[in-house]
Structure formats: structure tokens, C-alpha cells
Design an enzyme around this catalytic site. Structure first.
Site, mmCIF file in Angstrom:
data_model
loop_
_atom_site.group_PDB
_atom_site.id
_atom_site.type_symbol
_atom_site.label_atom_id
_atom_site.label_comp_id
_atom_site.label_asym_id
_atom_site.label_seq_id
_atom_site.Cartn_x
_atom_site.Cartn_y
_atom_site.Cartn_z
ATOM 1 N N HIS A 392 0.868 -1.169 0.006
ATOM 2 C CA HIS A 392 0.043 0.039 -0.006
ATOM 3 C C HIS A 392 0.803 1.160 0.004
ATOM 4 C CE1 HIS A 392 -3.591 2.299 1.089
ATOM 5 N NE2 HIS A 392 -2.795 3.073 1.518
ATOM 6 N N GLU A 393 1.729 1.468 0.928
ATOM 7 C CA GLU A 393 2.397 2.524 0.923
ATOM 8 C C GLU A 393 3.529 2.865 -0.111
ATOM 9 O OE1 GLU A 393 1.876 4.742 3.021
ATOM 10 O OE2 GLU A 393 0.239 3.476 4.195
ATOM 11 N N HIS A 396 1.707 4.307 -2.851
ATOM 12 C CA HIS A 396 1.939 5.819 -2.907
ATOM 13 C C HIS A 396 3.168 6.497 -3.181
ATOM 14 C CE1 HIS A 396 -2.146 6.517 -0.642
ATOM 15 N NE2 HIS A 396 -1.862 5.693 0.505
ATOM 16 N N HIS A 399 3.748 6.314 -6.938
ATOM 17 C CA HIS A 399 2.927 7.554 -7.588
ATOM 18 C C HIS A 399 3.460 8.825 -7.457
ATOM 19 C CE1 HIS A 399 -1.484 9.044 -7.841
ATOM 20 N NE2 HIS A 399 -0.822 9.447 -8.741
#
Length: 604
Positions: A392-393, A396, A399
């Protein structure tokens, strides 16, 4: 226990490879201090443009360039100070640096405040002539077009200052809620298997996940009894927050608080309504899931405190962080060589701060500054949940990495509407990888985790979104929003969303009183749209669709160079219709069927 499975009390005991390398931001604190002082010098240069922004195309361009230079430098010094502070929140030296950048941020915001009111006084034809005469202004076209799009909602500089001061007052309900629920509320001890345990906001959900139903019930009763005692105060606090939303909407000439919340991202009201409609169409599947949960738990009645307990038990995996990273790399391999190399780069070059130590900030996040790679804070625990946290992190982080590599500073901060897409795509791809390689018992556990993600991130957040819409409409129509009225609306929505399987008692009708997101009105719907978009994208990526991969990588590179709906549309997700949400919920239904089949086999 191996080296990589150890826990550490002090930061200095953690091997270097598990600590982020903040020298990638500044090689020394002296270098940081130099840039900190440079911000003030740039602010002094800025004052020469006050009242002169539109004097010429050159003045407009130089103002925007100087603004970006100031904000870039502020972001860099802030990131360095805040990340050091989060390593050990008890370190007074770095707390001092954090306090200094916070004060500097307030100063910068104040000094920059004249720019937007001057820009919005520009006529569209004049803007076009400026861009034609100054080619470098083309870079700022979207930024300027967006400012002029919202022109009617800006006020004069003097009025803007008054609204800003009122905005500080409008923050009071959120502050009061936070202090009341986090500092002043005292929760009782509860009985856990014959032992007294202190109930807190932090451990409440952990108790609800207990396989002992009496523990769940005790925690639930204790927490909601406490909140019920403050119902009038919390009702008045939330009511004041709603009035603040209404004030901001009216003073900025919007027809409603909802319209005011959606317009900065250029989101039409129809998207919000379509989201609610799509969810309503798929509620029978959630009802079915609730009936299944009730059946497998062997309950005559499914109570609110039964919703969080897993019916399949916990995963037995205890991966080291190296094993977790390897699993994430394998799970995301469909993203292609370029993406994986950047993922490995982050793991190898110490973007991550891995282990929990005394004083370290809790939780997990990705944070960074333009011109420097992102950093990821973890408090890694050896379980499957934390493998998903890494995926998940890093979603980010990459991105941000792709965006900063491809966009100028002005478009480097992708909007919150898009923020959870990349992180959730990574989780979805990792889930598919693990599911495809799991034995039946773990497959059931993985499916339950995914179904709970749908329940919590889509259905529950849209329930919140519908609640916000209803109570704001009541207030805007002049109806008093009392605790009893809030209980009535929230209770009816719970019955509608969860169906007859769930017993909606008086405590859970008052759950609105403990939801902090309600103090940032019309925010929670973005969780559902982001999750639905991520499901749609991950389904295509998992099929190794090269066109889809190319479009998705372009999405990662886009930052805020266009409006969020347009950026998503180019990636292959058109949220202006209800189709992506419907397709995501069809995936929920398919996985529910698979989960039912697995459980039936295990029961047999």
C-alpha cells in the site's frame, strides 16, 4: 528468531539498512539551515510583486515561478524536519525543528495570500494574450484556467481575509471533538477472560476482533455508554460543524455545502448521486454477506460488536521484512520491469524506516519532497497485514516518484480524490497473487480480508456519505439537527445497508458521534471511488493487458496536470457513470460466492 525478525527498543540499535536515509534530503543540518533561511529571503523578493502580479505577462510568470520556488524549498525543509521528528517524537531537538517549519509555513501562507485574489481578477481574454506573448506561461495554463473557473467563488482580498479568519473559527468543532474524544473522555476497564483491561480508542477494534463474544460485548458496551453520556455535547459540536460548512458554501456562492466540497476537483453532483445509487443496487450482496457471517459464527442474532471478528482465523504467516518485500515484488510483477526496478530501488536505497522503536510515530505513511525520492514510515510487525501495508505505502511512494519525475512542481501534488488509487491497486494485485498461490484454508482467510475491505471501504464509507448528505440537506432546509434526529437518520441507514441480519440497537444508532471524518464534510466518498477505480484498474493489469499497463503508468505520471476525473478516464476508468462502481461490486459478489463455497467445504 532471525536477525530480521527481531524487535528493537532504541533507534540506535536498529541496523542501518532498516532505517531511512534522510541524508538524501540534506547531507547535514547545516545544509538544512541554509535552505530554511533561504525561504525568508525569497519571501522578501515576493513582496515586490504585491499589487503588480498582472502588470505584465512577465510579472505574472515571475510571480508564479517565485511562488513555486518558495513552496518547493518549504516542502523540502519541512519534510526533513518532520521525518526526523517522527523517528522519535520525544527528541526535543527535532521537535524544535518541526516547530520552526510549522511557524515558517504560517508565514509563507500569509505572504502568498495576495496572489490568488490578483490572479482571479484577470479576464480570460487577457490571460490568453499573456500566454501568447509569453510562451513559458503555457506551463501554468491548467493552473490559471482552474483559478478562473472558480472565479465567481472568490471574494475581494479584504473579504477573503475575513473569510480566512472565520475559517479559523470554523475549525473549532473539529478541535473540540478531538480534545473531547481523545483527551477528556475516560473509558472504563473491561473484563477480558477474568482480567481487567483498560479500554481505549486505540484498542477498541482489537477487542471487537476477539473470538470471545463476551469480550467483544464488554468493549462495545463500555465505549458506547461513554459516548452516550456526551450525546448532547457531540450533537451540538457536529451541528456547529455543519453550520460552518453551510457558511462557507453560502459566502462563496454555492447552492449547497455538497456542491462547495465537490467543485474544487470539478466533480459533478451527479457522480455523488450515482455512487449512492450503485451501492443501493448492490446492497442485497452485503445483506447476504451478513447472513453468512451470522451463520458461520453460529449466532441467533448478529450484533454490531460481531462485525469485526474474523470467521476464518488469522493467517499463520510470520514473514520477515525481506520476505514481505519479496512477496510484494512477486505480487506486483504484472506491472512490468520498469515499475519493479523502481520498487526494488526503494527497498535497496533505504526509502523505508522499518521497525517500531520507543518514541517513533505510530502507523504507516508515505511522505516526501519534490526533487527527492519519497520516504515510507512503517512499524513493521511479522504478519500478513503488514505485507499489505508495504504494498500500500509503496503504491503511494511510486505514484509520487513517477509524478515528480514527469511533472513540474505546480502539478506535483495529486489530489486526494486520486490519492488512494495507486496504493489500493498494489493491494489488489498482491491479493490476487496470494490468492492464486494459497491453500484452501489461507484462501478463505484472504477472501474474508478482501470482503472486509469492500465492506469497510466501499459500503461503510458510502453509508457515511449518504448520512452526511441527508443531515446537511436537513440543516440547509432549516430543520434543527438534534442528537435524536441524527440517531434516527443513522439508524435507518444501518438497517438499509446491513439488512435484517444485523440487530441495530440504540448504541450503534449513535455511532455518528465518534466518526472524525464527519468534521471534514463530504470527504469519505473518495475512499469508495478510489477503491472502485483501483479494482477496475487492477483487474485489467492482472490480465497482463499491455495497453492497460501503459495507461496506468501514464496515470502515475500525471499528478495534478488535469482534473481528477479526466486523469482517471485516460487510465480507463470513467467515474462519470456508475459503471466502475458496479463492476467493482460485481467483483465483491463473485468473491463472496467463492468464499461461501470454501466455507461450505470446510464445514462439510
Amino acid at each position: 528468531m532471525t536477525e530480521t525478525q527481531q524487535s528493537y527498543q532504541k533507534r540506535e540499535d536498529v541496523p542501518e539498512q532498516y532505517c531511512w536515509n534522510l541524508e538524501d534530503i540534506y547531507i547535514s543540518e547545516e545544509a538544512w539551515e541554509k535552505d530554511f533561511q533561504a525561504v525568508s529571503k525569497l519571501l522578501n523578493e515576493l513582496k515586490h510583486y504585491r499589487g503588480q502580479v498582472l502588470k505584465s505577462a512577465e510579472n505574472l510568470y515571475q510571480t508564479l515561478v517565485l511562488k513555486d520556488e518558495i513552496l518547493m524549498l518549504l516542502e523540502k525543509v519541512t519534510t526533513y524536519a518532520m521525518l526526523h521528528r517522527d523517528e522519535n517524537t520525544g527528541n526535543q531537538h527535532f521537535q524544535g525543528l518541526a516547530d520552526r517549519v510549522t511557524a515558517l509555513s504560517v508565514q509563507v501562507e500569509s505572504r502568498l495570500s495576495f496572489i490568488m485574489p490578483e490572479i482571479i481578477s484577470l479576464e480570460l481574454a487577457k490571460l490568453q494574450s499573456y500566454i501568447e506573448s509569453k510562451d513559458e506561461l503555457e506551463l501554468y495554463r491548467h493552473f490559471l484556467d482552474d483559478a478562473l473557473r472558480q472565479k465567481q467563488h472568490f471574494l475581494s482580498p479584504e473579504e477573503e481575509e475575513i473569510v480566512a479568519q472565520a475559517g479559523e473559527i470554523a475549525q473549532a468543532p473539529r478541535t473540540i471533538f478531538s480534545l473531547l474524544t481523545n483527551a477528556d473522555m475516560e473509558f472504563p476497564q473491561i473484563d477480558v477472560a477474568g482480567e481487567k483491561k483498560q479500554l481505549t480508542q486505540g484498542n477498541f477494534v482489537g477487542f471487537l476482533q476477539s473470538t470471545n463474544r463476551e469480550t467483544r460485548r464488554a468493549a462495545y458496551d463500555a465505549l458506547f455508554q461513554t459516548y452516550t453520556g456526551y450525546a448532547n455535547t457531540l450533537g451540538a459540536t457536529y451541528g456547529s460543524s455543519i453550520k460552518g460548512d453551510m457558511f462557507q458554501a453560502r459566502v462563496r456562492r454555492y447552492n449547497s455545502a455538497l456542491e462547495a466540497a465537490l467543485d474544487p476537483d470539478k466533480i459533478p453532483l451527479s457522480l455523488y448521486d450515482n455512487l449512492l445509487s450503485s451501492i443501493h443496487d448492490h446492497l442485497p450482496a452485503l445483506h447476504r454477506y451478513m447472513e453468512l457471517k451470522k451463520k458461520v459464527l453460529g449466532l441467533n442474532e448478529l450484533k454490531p460488536y460481531d462485525l469485526y471478528v474474523p470467521v476464518t482465523g488469522d493467517s499463520k504467516r510470520k514473514p520477515s521484512v525481506e520476505e514481505a518485500q519479496s512477496t510484494v515484488i512477486q505480487g506486483l510483477s504484472v506491472m512490468g520491469e520498469e515499475y519493479i526496478e523502481r520498487l526494488k530501488k526503494g527497498f535497496k536505497e533505504r526509502w523505508l524506516d522499518v521497525y517500531e522503536t520507543k518514541g517513533k510515530r505510530s502507523g504507516a505513511y508515505s511522505w516526501g519532497a519534490y526533487g527527492v525520492h519519497p520516504f515510507v514510515l512503517l512499524n513493521y510487525q511479522h504478519n500478513l497485514e503488514n505485507v499489505f501495508t508495504i504494498a500500500h505505502e509503496m503504491g503511494h511512494a511510486l505514484h509520487s516518484y513517477y509524478t515528480n519525475e514527469n511533472q513540474p512542481y505546480v502539478y506535483s501534488h495529486y489530489p486526494i480524490f486520486l490519492a488512494e488509487v495507486a496504493s489500493t491497486v498494489n493491494e489488489a494485485l498482491l491479493f490476487k497473487h496470494l490468492l492464486n498461490n494459497a491453500e484452501a484454508e489461507e484462501k478463505a482467510s484472504l477472501l474474508e480480508k478482501n470482503l472486509e475491505q469492500f465492506r469497510a471501504t466501499v459500503f461503510r464509507q458510502v453509508l457515511f456519505a449518504e448520512f452526511e448528505k441527508k443531515v446537511h440537506e436537513l440543516a440547509e432546509a432549516g430543520t434543527p439537527v438534534t442528537p435524536d434526529k441524527l440517531n434516527e437518520i443513522y439508524g435507518h441507514l444501518l438497517e438499509k445497508y446491513y439488512g435484517s441480519a444485523l440487530v441495530v440497537d440504540d448504541y450503534i444508532r449513535g455511532e455518528w458521534a465518534r466518526i472524525p471524518h464527519f468534521y471534514s464534510a463530504f470527504y469519505v466518498y473518495k475512499y469508495a471511488t478510489g477503491f472502485s477505480s483501483a479494482v477496475a484498474l487492477s483487474e485489467k493489469l492482472a490480465q497482463k493487458d499491455q495497453t492497460a499497463k501503459g495507461h496506468y503508468l501514464q496515470f502515475l505520471r500525471s499528478g495534478a496536470c488535469d482534473y481528477p476525473l479526466e486523469i482517471l478516464k485516460k487510465a480507463g476508468v470513467d467515474l462519470s457513470t456508475g459503471k466502475p462502481v458496479d463492476e467493482a461490486l460485481a467483483v465483491f459478489e463473485q468473491r463472496l460466492e467463492e468464499f461461501e463455497t470454501l466455507l461450505e467445504k470446510q464445514i462439510d
